[in-house]
Design an enzyme around this catalytic site. Structure first.
Site, PDB file in Angstrom:
ATOM      1  CE1 TYR A   6       0.970  -0.388   4.451  1.00  0.00           C
ATOM      2  CE2 TYR A   6      -0.071   1.763   4.442  1.00  0.00           C
ATOM      3  CZ  TYR A   6       0.706   0.822   5.072  1.00  0.00           C
ATOM      4  OH  TYR A   6       1.247   1.087   6.311  1.00  0.00           O
ATOM      5  CE  LYS A  26       2.961   3.256   3.456  1.00  0.00           C
ATOM      6  NZ  LYS A  26       3.130   3.250   4.893  1.00  0.00           N
ATOM      7  CD  GLU A  72       9.652   1.793  10.677  1.00  0.00           C
ATOM      8  OE1 GLU A  72       9.419   2.773   9.954  1.00  0.00           O
ATOM      9  OE2 GLU A  72       9.743   0.628  10.250  1.00  0.00           O
ATOM     10  CG  LEU A 108       8.129   2.519   5.078  1.00  0.00           C
ATOM     11  CD1 LEU A 108       7.918   1.326   4.146  1.00  0.00           C
ATOM     12  CD2 LEU A 108       6.801   3.202   5.345  1.00  0.00           C
TER      13      LEU A 108
HETATM   14  N1  PDD Z   1       2.538   4.928   7.542  1.00  0.00           N
HETATM   15  N2  PDD Z   1       7.148   3.792   9.229  1.00  0.00           N
HETATM   16  C1  PDD Z   1       6.015   3.046   9.157  1.00  0.00           C
HETATM   17  C2  PDD Z   1       6.011   1.693   9.792  1.00  0.00           C
HETATM   18  C3  PDD Z   1       4.888   3.552   8.489  1.00  0.00           C
HETATM   19  O1  PDD Z   1       3.775   2.801   8.397  1.00  0.00           O
HETATM   20  C4  PDD Z   1       4.940   4.855   7.926  1.00  0.00           C
HETATM   21  C5  PDD Z   1       3.769   5.452   7.196  1.00  0.00           C
HETATM   22  C6  PDD Z   1       6.135   5.586   8.037  1.00  0.00           C
HETATM   23  C7  PDD Z   1       6.293   6.948   7.423  1.00  0.00           C
HETATM   24  O2  PDD Z   1       6.373   6.845   6.022  1.00  0.00           O
HETATM   25  P1  PDD Z   1       5.902   8.043   5.086  1.00  0.00           P
HETATM   26  O3  PDD Z   1       6.624   9.252   5.533  1.00  0.00           O
HETATM   27  O4  PDD Z   1       6.309   7.604   3.744  1.00  0.00           O
HETATM   28  O5  PDD Z   1       4.394   8.174   5.259  1.00  0.00           O
HETATM   29  C8  PDD Z   1       7.223   5.011   8.678  1.00  0.00           C
HETATM   30  C9  PDD Z   1       1.343   5.338   6.817  1.00  0.00           C
HETATM   31  C10 PDD Z   1       1.070   6.788   6.903  1.00  0.00           C
HETATM   32  C11 PDD Z   1       0.178   4.470   7.263  1.00  0.00           C
HETATM   33  O6  PDD Z   1       0.438   3.302   7.496  1.00  0.00           O
HETATM   34  O7  PDD Z   1      -0.945   4.958   7.327  1.00  0.00           O
END
Ligand code: PDD
Length: 287
Positions: A33, A149, A182, A207
């Site tokens: 996703y 992801k 994270e 991620l």
């Molecule tokens: N999540 N780490 C994890 C485990 C995440 O699921 C996310 C983002 C991030 C930040 O990534 P980015 O800056 O590309 O959004 C880091 C999204 C927002 C979600 O699962 O809804």
């Protein structure tokens, strides 16, 4: 007008949107996703999220469901039909529908595509950021490919629930060596005693956050020092400031860890400044 979703080639009422019971995303979490923040109806950090989507798909060998151009049109159409200005745009691509079997379907099936959008109250989000949020620490229990992801988010779900039950907004995973990897849905940062920005390097099992990536550019432009190095919960407790980044959180100050205040327990100047610089940049470059 009610909400509209996109499911496998059709725009459907959100309330009626459904997938087949043998969609592999549903049964096996065989799906990836992406999430974009929307500013004024436009996609923030669009290119980075598209590139990571292609990478995630490639790593798990799911076919690109359509060209980048076509996908952009469909994503924008979902935003337009829902009349969302500020919000969150969600895209999921599964390996498709096939009788349940762990190995890939012998005859390839078309990937399953779901797109939804929801509005975000930016004023409420600003108020939340101005107060700051709490984080709790929890053992790292995820698989070794957190760079993908994947929708296989059960450890993240359980970690977020630990946070919710502690009255916190985010959970920070701590690996076997005692370092924060994270958050459950965000990247984790601190501002150390020397004013350096510390966040886990991307060789670690995390991620590669797109917000993180853009923020690194913002940090350099602002003349701040970046140190991509692991930190422990103890480092975080002694830090001047902490914050999280992600398409949902944008840049949100973290004011306590495991119930103990960071600094004076209020959002610090660095996180506050970086939030507004990031939003400025995201708005200026959204497409
Ligand atoms: N999540 N780490 C994890 C485990 C995440 O699921 C996310 C983002 C991030 C930040 O990534 P980015 O800056 O590309 O959004 C880091 C999204 C927002 C979600 O699962 O809804």
């Amino acid at each position: 007008m009610g909400r509209i979703a996109y499911v496998n080639g059709r725009f459907v009422r959100h309330a009626d949107a459904c997938v087949h019971i043998e969609d592999r995303g549903l049964q096996l979490a065989d799906a990836v996703y992406e999430v974009w923040a929307l500013f004024d109806g436009r996609l923030a950090d669009a290119e980075g999220h598209f590139a990571r989507l292609s990478r995630s798909l490639g790593e798990v060998r799911i076919a690109e469901p359509m060209s980048r151009t076509a996908l952009t049109i469909v994503l924008r159409e979902v935003v337009r039909r829902n009349r969302v200005r500020d919000g969150i745009l969600y895209l999921q691509v599964s390996r498709g529908v096939a009788p349940r079997d762990h190995a890939f379907p012998k005859t390839p099936v078309p990937p399953g595509v779901i797109i939804t959008v929801k509005a975000v109250d930016r004023a409420a989000a600003e108020a939340k950021a101005a107060k700051g949020v709490g984080a709790v620490t929890t053992p790292e229990t995820r698989w070794g490919r957190c760079d993908i992801k994947s929708v296989g988010l059960l450890p993240n779900v359980l970690a977020r629930q630990v946070a919710a039950e502690a009255g916190a907004a985010e959970a920070w995973f701590v690996d076997d060596l005692g370092f924060v990897t994270e958050g459950a849905a965000s990247n984790a940062w601190i501002v150390d005693g020397e004013g350096r920005l510390r966040t886990r390097d991307t060789n670690a099992n995390i991620l590669r956050g797109i917000t993180r990536f853009t923020l690194i550019d913002v940090i350099r432009e602002a003349g701040l020092t970046l140190d991509e190095r692991p930190f422990t919960p103890a480092d975080a407790r002694e830090a001047k400031e902490a914050f999280i980044t992600g398409a949902g959180a944008l840049v949100t100050p973290v004011v306590s860890i495991d119930g103990r205040p960071i600094g004076d327990g209020a959002p610090g100047p660095v996180a506050t400044r970086l939030r507004s610089l990031y939003i400025e940049r995201a708005k200026a470059t959204a497409v």
